[in-house]
Design a protein around this motif. Structure first.
Motif, PDB file in Angstrom:
ATOM      1  N   CYS A 174      18.129  19.891   5.932  1.00 13.94           N
ATOM      2  CA  CYS A 174      19.088  20.929   6.289  1.00 13.94           C
ATOM      3  C   CYS A 174      20.223  20.410   7.174  1.00 13.94           C
ATOM      4  O   CYS A 174      21.223  21.099   7.376  1.00 13.94           O
ATOM      5  CB  CYS A 174      18.390  22.101   6.982  1.00 13.94           C
ATOM      6  SG  CYS A 174      17.802  21.707   8.654  1.00 13.94           S
ATOM      7  N   ILE A 175      20.109  19.211   7.729  1.00 12.46           N
ATOM      8  CA  ILE A 175      21.146  18.710   8.645  1.00 12.46           C
ATOM      9  C   ILE A 175      22.419  18.342   7.915  1.00 12.46           C
ATOM     10  O   ILE A 175      23.480  18.198   8.539  1.00 12.46           O
ATOM     11  CB  ILE A 175      20.632  17.495   9.447  1.00 12.46           C
ATOM     12  CG1 ILE A 175      20.396  16.305   8.513  1.00 12.46           C
ATOM     13  CG2 ILE A 175      19.396  17.824  10.245  1.00 12.46           C
ATOM     14  CD1 ILE A 175      20.322  14.988   9.231  1.00 12.46           C
ATOM     15  N   VAL A 176      22.367  18.177   6.582  1.00 13.14           N
ATOM     16  CA  VAL A 176      23.563  17.845   5.815  1.00 13.14           C
ATOM     17  C   VAL A 176      24.041  19.083   5.078  1.00 13.14           C
ATOM     18  O   VAL A 176      23.271  19.992   4.789  1.00 13.14           O
ATOM     19  CB  VAL A 176      23.294  16.694   4.819  1.00 13.14           C
ATOM     20  CG1 VAL A 176      22.967  15.414   5.554  1.00 13.14           C
ATOM     21  CG2 VAL A 176      22.180  17.055   3.850  1.00 13.14           C
ATOM     22  N   LEU A 185      14.528  23.514  13.046  1.00  8.48           N
ATOM     23  CA  LEU A 185      14.284  22.076  13.187  1.00  8.48           C
ATOM     24  C   LEU A 185      14.444  21.651  14.637  1.00  8.48           C
ATOM     25  O   LEU A 185      13.614  20.910  15.186  1.00  8.48           O
ATOM     26  CB  LEU A 185      15.249  21.300  12.296  1.00  8.48           C
ATOM     27  CG  LEU A 185      15.241  19.775  12.449  1.00  8.48           C
ATOM     28  CD1 LEU A 185      13.900  19.204  11.986  1.00  8.48           C
ATOM     29  CD2 LEU A 185      16.403  19.145  11.677  1.00  8.48           C
ATOM     30  N   LEU A 186      15.490  22.105  15.272  1.00  6.61           N
ATOM     31  CA  LEU A 186      15.727  21.759  16.670  1.00  6.61           C
ATOM     32  C   LEU A 186      14.632  22.320  17.579  1.00  6.61           C
ATOM     33  O   LEU A 186      14.261  21.695  18.586  1.00  6.61           O
ATOM     34  CB  LEU A 186      17.096  22.286  17.099  1.00  6.61           C
ATOM     35  CG  LEU A 186      17.672  21.730  18.403  1.00  6.61           C
ATOM     36  CD1 LEU A 186      17.864  20.218  18.309  1.00  6.61           C
ATOM     37  CD2 LEU A 186      19.008  22.406  18.726  1.00  6.61           C
ATOM     38  N   PRO A 216      12.741  18.554  18.440  1.00  6.12           N
ATOM     39  CA  PRO A 216      14.056  18.135  18.975  1.00  6.12           C
ATOM     40  C   PRO A 216      14.205  16.624  19.070  1.00  6.12           C
ATOM     41  O   PRO A 216      15.304  16.097  18.893  1.00  6.12           O
ATOM     42  CB  PRO A 216      14.101  18.799  20.353  1.00  6.12           C
ATOM     43  CG  PRO A 216      12.668  19.084  20.700  1.00  6.12           C
ATOM     44  CD  PRO A 216      11.988  19.366  19.406  1.00  6.12           C
ATOM     45  N   ALA A 217      13.131  15.921  19.356  1.00  4.21           N
ATOM     46  CA  ALA A 217      13.234  14.469  19.511  1.00  4.21           C
ATOM     47  C   ALA A 217      13.536  13.766  18.187  1.00  4.21           C
ATOM     48  O   ALA A 217      14.072  12.655  18.173  1.00  4.21           O
ATOM     49  CB  ALA A 217      11.945  13.918  20.107  1.00  4.21           C
ATOM     50  N   GLY A 218      13.208  14.398  17.073  1.00  9.47           N
ATOM     51  CA  GLY A 218      13.411  13.745  15.780  1.00  9.47           C
ATOM     52  C   GLY A 218      14.770  14.007  15.160  1.00  9.47           C
ATOM     53  O   GLY A 218      15.133  13.347  14.181  1.00  9.47           O
ATOM     54  N   VAL A 219      15.524  14.941  15.719  1.00 11.85           N
ATOM     55  CA  VAL A 219      16.812  15.291  15.123  1.00 11.85           C
ATOM     56  C   VAL A 219      17.800  14.123  15.159  1.00 11.85           C
ATOM     57  O   VAL A 219      18.463  13.837  14.147  1.00 11.85           O
ATOM     58  CB  VAL A 219      17.394  16.540  15.808  1.00 11.85           C
ATOM     59  CG1 VAL A 219      18.811  16.814  15.311  1.00 11.85           C
ATOM     60  CG2 VAL A 219      16.500  17.746  15.547  1.00 11.85           C
ATOM     61  N   PRO A 220      17.970  13.403  16.274  1.00 13.11           N
ATOM     62  CA  PRO A 220      18.926  12.277  16.263  1.00 13.11           C
ATOM     63  C   PRO A 220      18.619  11.239  15.197  1.00 13.11           C
ATOM     64  O   PRO A 220      19.541  10.682  14.580  1.00 13.11           O
ATOM     65  CB  PRO A 220      18.795  11.693  17.679  1.00 13.11           C
ATOM     66  CG  PRO A 220      18.331  12.843  18.515  1.00 13.11           C
ATOM     67  CD  PRO A 220      17.422  13.626  17.626  1.00 13.11           C
TER      68      PRO A 220
END
Length: 827
Positions: A226-228, A283-284, A288-292
């Motif tokens: 979903c981040i794209v 997702l955040l 949260p640690a995996g988002v970057p």
């Protein structure tokens, strides 16, 4: 809410063996079937089965229906199977298939589901025995959205309905939640703009009805991708670490998990906007640690696949500023921070670039950002840092970026000669680049075209300045850079105005104004050019209005040039109103601000100031101002020296005949003849003075250039009295005042001319025009000019078109009014 178009679709569908209504939660599938059933009066019997977790075995229900049909030859049954949030199992699918296949014509199944059932749909489609109603069909149209809002007593404007439709994609549940949000709110536009899928009741609905209903593998896929904004198979693999092919995405799309194909692409899919917002928030929240790490993976994939803008976005989101800077300088173009359709987006992306980030790329970007703020000192400092680091990070793209930024920086300085060297160097570097690079990255060429035109205008080199801005106009049009296009048009108009092509300048300003009315902001350059045209035509009110407008526009890289041009116009208006002292002060302030090495434009400030000193009977001060200036050898400067000598009663310096070079500004050409006329009057040669004034008038007439006559020496102005011979032959100098009285040029007349030539007459056309004035026939003109009759006719047609005339005598009359013919017969 009644939706006849869908009810008709169902009524047609139930005439086939299978009607599939498949869409995600909240698309109104069940309500549609209830609406249809309430209105259905057909011959078939309708039986409905609603499945839920507590239902008895679904295949057994279907088998019982099939058994019940035995021995009832004439009954037709419409079996509505509403699966709710349950998926159709393979066993249930086989039972349905047997029921449909074994009872063709007697049983018709309407299957309502959130995902495609395990039925051989391809066979049904091939046989034409299935009707499909999917999410795209169930989505509300714009008209239905407006009707739904009215049903909830919400009166929205057309633009608000369109925005709401775009935010929800017509998703019925989303529209219902939006209606709840809008109830009782005064600012509907703001509520719609802030309506999102990551909060409130809508987020809770998407969690329970959509995300939690997915299998664990699909849930994980949705969250990681979903981040794209657009999902492709290879990108999905990079984000999930799992194999993903195009058929997998197609399957997901057919499964209606709020993912759909991107129109115009073969392998790209996107999430419904509200659902995407919800997924990103979830997702955040969950990891949260995996988002970057996901954003870093996306940035790397986009960079490898030559999608630098997306790569930059994800690198910035991940906090990887060094990578983001490298993607911009190496793969996109740092010039995009200053010009082009991506300028605002890139400026936002790099707004928080750390000041302490080292490396050539970061320094180059900080230099460009400084230029965007017109901070030349900071730009120079950052360019120095970038050059110092290029030994470790040397590349052609970095060298080119450095060259372009140095050219822009130099063009904002006080020495146009040195700036031209930098601009030509950068232009050569860009030409040496590959054609593919030039085509893919038009921003550097846009910048250099603007720099080149700006510098050449300051030097008074009008033809190449206009050519540079014309090139910029073409580039901006081809690449959709609307802001740059309006800026280039304005600067091109300013060149035309300064050159004396007032008609053409007015046309270009009108073009820029039309573009501004369609969305782009009118540039300061176009306003200043318009003010220049009105001032030169002695339209004082219009010029003053545009001067006021110029102060309210946003600055551009042409601000220094425009400030000097605007000071010239303001001073000329002040002089016209009789306030010569204030006009001279305006010019001195502008000259001090502009700098001593100003080329033609800087000298224009000095020349106008010296002319005012002569008008104030201070010829020695005028001579001193010219002699101490860097442009004392310019034609305009020498003309002022002649005026000053005549005012002082001294013998004027020897001067050549007035300039007739088309490259020299029309004002200077006209002024040259007027100065010669004044000198002839001083020596008693009235015949010579009349010829000089006549030549000046004929030069000025096509452009309606009146100001030089208003500022002419007093002795010359006496020849332009309202009842004089010259005024009778050149009535364009006399225009009606607001109160209906005639005003000559020495009173700065107000009205615009009625007759405007769109194109200058050629020499042959002018010759034909003179013969027409002598009443020669077409055959006589052809014989005199040694050309064919058809050629003469072609010239006549062109003359009629350019003079907006329908007959020959009308064209001759207008030519007299415009001063295109030497004199008009008394008769």
């Amino acid at each position: 809410m009644p939706r006849p178009r869908l009810i008709d679709r169902v009524s047609l569908g139930v005439q086939l063996p299978l009607t599939l209504i498949s869409a995600p939660a909240g698309f109104g599938k069940t309500i549609l079937l209830e609406s249809w059933a309430a209105l259905y009066h057909g011959p078939a019997v309708v039986k409905r089965i609603a499945l839920d977790a507590g239902s008895e075995d679904a295949p057994a229900i279907v088998e019982s229906v099939r058994d019940g049909l035995q021995g009832r030859d004439h009954d037709v049954l419409v079996l509505v199977v509403d699966c709710g949030d349950l998926a159709v199992t393979p066993k249930f699918g086989r039972s349905l298939h047997r029921l449909i296949r074994g009872n063709a014509g007697r049983v018709r199944v309407v299957l309502v589901t959130r995902s495609d059932p395990p039925l051989p749909l391809h066979l049904y489609r091939l046989a034409g025995t299935v009707a499909e109603i999917r999410a795209a069909d169930l989505a509300f149209t714009t008209e239905e959205t407006a009707a739904l809002m009215r049903a909830h007593k919400l009166e929205l404007t057309a633009s608000e309905v369109t925005e709401l439709q775009a935010r929800t994609d017509g998703w019925p549940a989303g529209l219902m939640f939006a209606a709840m949000n809008l109830a009782g709110k005064a600012d509907a536009e703001r509520v719609i703009r802030e309506f999102r899928g990551d909060s409130g009741n809508l987020a809770a609905y998407l969690m329970t009805e959509v995300l939690d209903a997915q299998p664990p593998e699909l849930r994980e896929f949705l969250l990681r991708t979903c981040i794209v904004d657009e999902v492709r198979p290879a990108l999905a693999e990079a984000l999930t670490g799992q194999a993903c092919d195009l058929r997998s995405l197609q399957f997901l799309s057919h499964g209606n998990s709020f993912i759909r194909p991107v129109p115009g692409t073969a392998d790209s899919y996107t999430y419904q906007p509200l659902f995407r917002e919800f997924l990103r928030a979830q997702l955040l929240y969950e990891r949260p640690a995996g988002v970057p790490a996901l954003h870093r993976a996306a940035a790397a994939w986009f960079a490898q696949n030559r999608r630098p803008l997306e790569a930059i976005h994800h690198a910035v989101t991940a906090g990887e500023w060094r990578d983001a800077a490298r993607y911009l300088v190496e793969d996109l173009d740092v010039a995009g921070l200053l010009v082009g359709c991506r300028r605002r987006h890139l400026t936002t992306l790099f707004a928080d670039l750390p000041d302490d980030l080292d490396g050539a790329d970061a320094a180059i970007i900080r230099a460009a950002r400084a230029l965007a703020r017109f901070d030349v000192d900071r730009c120079t400092s950052e360019l120095g840092k970038a050059r110092a680091r290029l030994d470790q990070q040397k590349s052609p793209r970095r060298q080119s970026a450095l060259s372009v930024l140095r050219a822009v920086c130099a063009s904002l300085g006080e020495d146009p000669e040195c700036a031209l060297v930098e601009v030509l160097t950068a232009e050569a570097d860009l030409r040496a680049a590959s054609p593919e690079s030039a085509l893919a990255h038009p921003e550097p060429r846009l910048l250099i075209a603007g720099c080149k035109g700006r510098v050449l205008l300051q030097l008074g080199d009008f033809p190449p300045a206009l050519a540079a801005f014309t090139e910029g106009i073409a580039l901006a049009e081809d690449n959709g850079a609307h802001e740059a296009l309006v800026d280039f048009l304005g600067m091109a108009a300013l060149v035309e105005a300064a050159w004396g092509h007032l008609r053409r300048a007015g046309e270009v300003v009108a073009h820029a104004t039309a573009l501004a009315e369609s969305g782009a902001q009118l540039s300061q350059s176009a306003i200043v050019a318009g003010a220049w045209v009105h001032a030169d035509r002695c339209d004082l009110p219009s010029a003053e209005e545009m001067v006021q407008r110029a102060a309210d526009t946003a600055p551009t890289h042409d601000a220094r040039v425009l400030a000097a041009a605007l000071a010239l116009v303001r001073a000329r208006l002040l002089r016209a109103s009789g306030d010569i002292d204030l006009a001279a002060a305006e010019l001195r302030a502008a000259r001090n601000s502009y700098g001593a090495q100003g080329g033609w434009l800087g000298q224009a400030l000095t020349i106008d100031e010296a002319k005012m000193l002569v008008a104030q009977h201070q010829p020695r001060e005028a001579v001193t101002a010219i002699e101490q200036s860097a442009g004392r050898d310019q034609v305009g400067s020498r003309l002022v020296l002649q005026r000053a000598a005549a005012e002082a009663g001294e013998r004027p310096p020897a001067q050549p005949l007035p300039a007739t070079d088309r490259v020299i500004a029309l004002e200077t050409q006209v002024d040259g003849w007027l100065v010669q006329a004044a000198e002839s009057l001083r020596t008693g040669d009235s015949g010579r003075s009349g010829i000089c004034v006549e030549r000046a008038l004929r030069l000025a007439a096509p452009e309606q250039l009146r100001r030089p006559f208003a500022e002419a020496p007093p002795a010359v102005r006496k020849l332009l009295q309202p009842s004089g011979e010259l005024m009778r032959h050149h009535p364009w100098l006399r225009t009606p005042s607001p109160h209906g009285r005639d005003r000559t040029a020495d009173r700065w007349a107000v009205a615009r001319p009625e007759l405007v030539l769109t194109t200058s007459l050629t020499s042959k056309e002018h010759e034909v025009l003179e013969y027409l004035a002598e009443l020669l026939t077409t055959e006589e003109i052809a014989s005199t000019m040694y050309v064919s009759v058809n050629t003469v006719r072609s010239h006549v047609r062109s003359i009629l078109r350019k003079l907006s005339a329908s007959r020959r005598n009308e064209a001759v009359r207008r030519a007299w009014e415009l001063g295109l013919l030497p004199s008009r017969p008394d008769a």
